[in-house]
Scaffold this active site. Structure first.
Site, mmCIF file in Angstrom:
data_model
loop_
_atom_site.group_PDB
_atom_site.id
_atom_site.type_symbol
_atom_site.label_atom_id
_atom_site.label_comp_id
_atom_site.label_asym_id
_atom_site.label_seq_id
_atom_site.Cartn_x
_atom_site.Cartn_y
_atom_site.Cartn_z
ATOM 1 C CD GLU A 97 -3.058 4.893 5.802
ATOM 2 O OE1 GLU A 97 -3.266 5.122 4.611
ATOM 3 O OE2 GLU A 97 -1.928 4.807 6.301
ATOM 4 C CG ASP A 98 -3.886 0.486 5.558
ATOM 5 O OD1 ASP A 98 -4.346 1.588 5.218
ATOM 6 O OD2 ASP A 98 -2.774 0.066 5.204
#
Length: 731
Positions: A97-98
């Site tokens: 996600e990051d």
């Protein structure tokens, strides 16, 4: 009542202070060495260093390096003694996600299982949602899919949420409120459903503190004050319990048990009780060696203090849906109520850690926690069924929330199998809990061998037998009283499927009738013509177009005209060609066409009456007698009517209202009822209205199967000497 240490997974605040991150990783490695071998610990280390590099330069709101968060999540899972793959997923859970590293790259580095776990925990950030609620619902749907593949996904997610809740302080107010609400609505109940009491209660308390900081502070201070005031009573009760166990030679350690903040607040709110009423109960837990000792200790404490009637629960013989086992009893002694839970060490471990207590279900000890694992598997399977049947993620999460999770009741099948259901569940919920097909085919039930209503709430200890019939279908009215998410989603799914099938059948009938008016058959229409009309009407398929006709959302004549002659229909032609629609012949009806054919309450048509149908947008066709005053009178409205005719072999019953004028005599109502019965009629409702001292009027609703049958009923009633006039009522 008061705990001597509530279980709390690893709860260190990590910061860039004196202790280096590397040392903390080694601290984790030391902890893992108590149950993992060196090679697996090294794999966890490697996942940590990979995540550290991936998150380089990223910081948390608190000012800590971002890597402190995955490390803390891994510590929580280490306290639960989870396997190395779960710990690796904890280290890597924000990488996709990051940091933009794809799932495939993780699979190459750490294997497919770890990559799947990480993907299951990752959030849906790429999709734009109409609302925050929809985002939450979609998120949960994705997580459900991942849970079905591997239950460890939810364990990593719960640990992630727990650490986020512990470090919520630096977040903006609105975000704190949203995360806390989501935690109380979804994550704490899921932890409870998986039997993970310790994580569930901590999530609840942290969520409560974030949503209501002042109330939390007040209750916390009140508990501290009360604890000091009642210390002597607590120690006195504890001493007497210990003395009684030693006297009987029973092994057992006695712990005080503290009510957590959210639980106290919920009881104050829901039960309308004061803080002191709730806290005026002294709660203890006795942990012993085996089940036999549990029951012996129960006898011992009952000999010490009097048990309160109706307050004993045996969750050892009948475990809760989440696998929780314990004996619960409430005693009255020393002028106070004393709540006691009695369980074994293993039950205590399972009560605190639930499914996490059995993480090795795929590995070394397949027998451990098999029953609890089966319960979880059954729950996840139920979630998947609800997901498949739901129209959208919002309906899905609504059904799931129903099951997260009220108090259970326990009922029995005729063969003695125990079924757990939520409080307030009905026989229909029971039928769907056994199997969806049984629920769909239910027509009646027996409770303790006696016929009973399908809508009555069940009580613990009852034995249920479901009566089914081939071809039976769910009743839409069931939705008003079922309580379980599975029953609700299964009924909705069956009704949607049935409505679709019926709308297709009715739509096709109406379209064929309209095409007959153009001397064309549906089989003569080419696929190209159909597709052109589908595109023109902006629907997905020709079946959807036919379904829309059956639902009353489109006029069959207009679609027929488009299929035959093109797309433009001048308004005047819609009216002037009404005769052409009629010329195509009436539609046959059998009287029990289903949920899309309704008989008008105003004129109550019965077989033999001349009838017409009028389409009700979205709901199908309403059938009226052709003389009904509610029918449209203008030319355009009349053009929309569908001419119908009755089939010859109708056996269903129809309601008819009769108005009977009579002279008042003793026993005349009984004579009317007898006359209707002699004519094979069935009285649905009877209402007597006084006109004066000598004459009266009786309003009668009877069931008949056609005009001839009605004439027979009316003739029998008319022959009663007291009856002066009888007529059929139409509104």
């Amino acid at each position: 009542m008061f705990a001597f240490g509530l279980f709390c997974p690893w709860h260190k605040e990590l910061s860039g202070g004196a202790v280096s991150v590397e040392a903390t990783v080694e601290e984790l490695a030391t902890e893992l060495s108590s149950y993992l071998d060196t090679s697996r610990i090294n794999q966890v280390r490697r996942a940590y260093y990979y995540a550290e590099q991936a998150h380089e330069g990223q910081m948390r709101k608190s000012g800590d390096r971002y890597i402190t968060h995955p490390l803390a999540v891994a510590h929580i899972l280490a306290e639960l003694r989870l396997d190395h793959q779960s710990l690796m997923a904890a280290m890597l859970h924000d990488v996709i996600e990051d940091t933009g590293i794809p799932k495939d790259a993780l699979a190459d580095q750490f294997g497919e299982d770890v990559a799947e776990l990480v993907d299951g925990v990752s959030k849906l950030t790429q999709i734009e949602f109409r609302s925050r609620a929809e985002a939450q619902a979609e998120n949960f749907q994705k997580m459900t899919l991942a849970m079905a593949k591997d239950i460890r996904v939810i364990l990593v997610k719960l640990a992630d949420r727990l650490h986020n809740m512990r470090t919520l302080g630096p977040m903006p107010f609105e975000k704190r409120q949203r995360i806390a609400t989501e935690t109380l609505d979804i994550y704490a109940p899921i932890a409870n459903r998986l039997g993970m009491h310790s994580i569930s209660t901590e999530l609840e308390d942290l969520g409560f503190s974030s949503l209501y900081p002042m109330r939390s502070k007040y209750i916390s201070k009140a508990i501290q004050k009360l604890r000091g005031n009642h210390r002597e009573i607590i120690e006195d009760i504890r001493g007497k319990l210990q003395e009684k166990l030693e006297e009987r030679g029973l092994p057992g350690r006695i712990m005080g048990r503290e009510k957590h903040l959210n639980s106290i607040y919920s009881k104050m709110k829901l039960k309308q009780k004061s803080f002191h009423e709730i806290m005026d109960v002294y709660a203890f837990r006795i942990i012993t060696d085996n089940e036999d000792d549990c029951y012996r200790i129960l006898g011992a404490v009952h000999s010490l203090y009097k048990p309160l009637p109706g307050r004993f629960k045996d969750y050892i013989a009948m475990p809760k849906a989440n696998g929780y086992q314990s004996l619960h009893t409430t005693l009255f002694g020393m002028h106070v109520n004393i709540e006691i839970q009695i369980r074994t060490e293993e039950m205590e471990h399972i009560a605190n850690n639930g499914i996490a207590a059995h993480w090795m279900y795929k590995t070394e000890e397949p027998g451990v926690g098999k029953v609890n694992q089966m319960r979880v598997d059954r729950w996840v399977k139920g979630l998947m069924e609800m997901r498949e049947r739901a129209d959208d993620s919002m309906e899905f999460i609504e059904n799931v929330k129903v099951d997260l999770f009220p108090d259970e009741i326990y009922v029995f099948t005729p063969k003695g199998r125990i079924m757990e259901l939520p409080q307030g569940a009905t026989p229909v919920d029971f039928a769907y809990a056994i199997h969806t097909d049984i629920g769909n085919a239910t027509v009646a039930c027996r409770v303790n061998r006696n016929l009973a209503s399908l809508s009555q709430p069940l009580q613990s200890g009852q034995t249920l037998e479901i009566i089914t019939a081939p071809g039976a279908r769910p009743n839409p009215a069931w939705l008003s009283f079922v309580t379980t998410g599975k029953a609700r989603s299964s009924i909705r799914h069956a009704l949607k499927t049935r409505k679709r099938a019926e709308s297709m059948a009715l739509g096709k009938t109406l379209l064929k009738k309209s095409l007959n008016g153009f001397d064309t058959k549906l089989s003569d229409i080419t696929d190209a013509q159909k597709q052109a009309v589908v595109n023109h009407n902006q629907v997905n398929s020709f079946d959807d177009l036919i379904s829309d006709i059956g639902l009353g959302n489109r006029m069959a004549y207009l679609v027929a005209r488009q299929l035959v002659a093109g797309y433009e229909e001048p308004e005047k032609e819609k009216i002037s060609e009404a005769k052409q629609i009629e010329a195509s012949g009436p539609v046959m009806i059998r009287g029990a066409e289903g949920i899309l054919l309704k008989f008008a309450a105003c004129c109550k048509p019965i077989p033999g009456d001349p009838v017409v149908g009028i389409m009700d947008s979205g709901n199908g066709m309403v059938i009226h007698t052709d003389t009904c005053s509610r029918l449209p009178e203008d030319d355009e409205g009349r053009a929309r009517l569908t001419h119908l005719k009755w089939a010859k072999d109708i056996t269903d019953e129809f309601s008819v209202e009769l108005r009977v004028e009579l002279e008042r005599q003793r026993g005349v109502i009984a004579e009317i009822a007898n006359a209707v019965a002699m004519a094979d009629g069935n009285i649905e409702r009877i209402n007597v209205e006084d006109q004066n001292a000598r004459f009266g009027i009786v309003s009668l609703v009877v069931h008949v199967n056609g005009r001839r049958h009605l004439a027979r009923v009316m003739r029998r009633v008319r022959n009663i000497r007291a009856v002066t006039h009888i007529s059929r009522v139409r509104y």
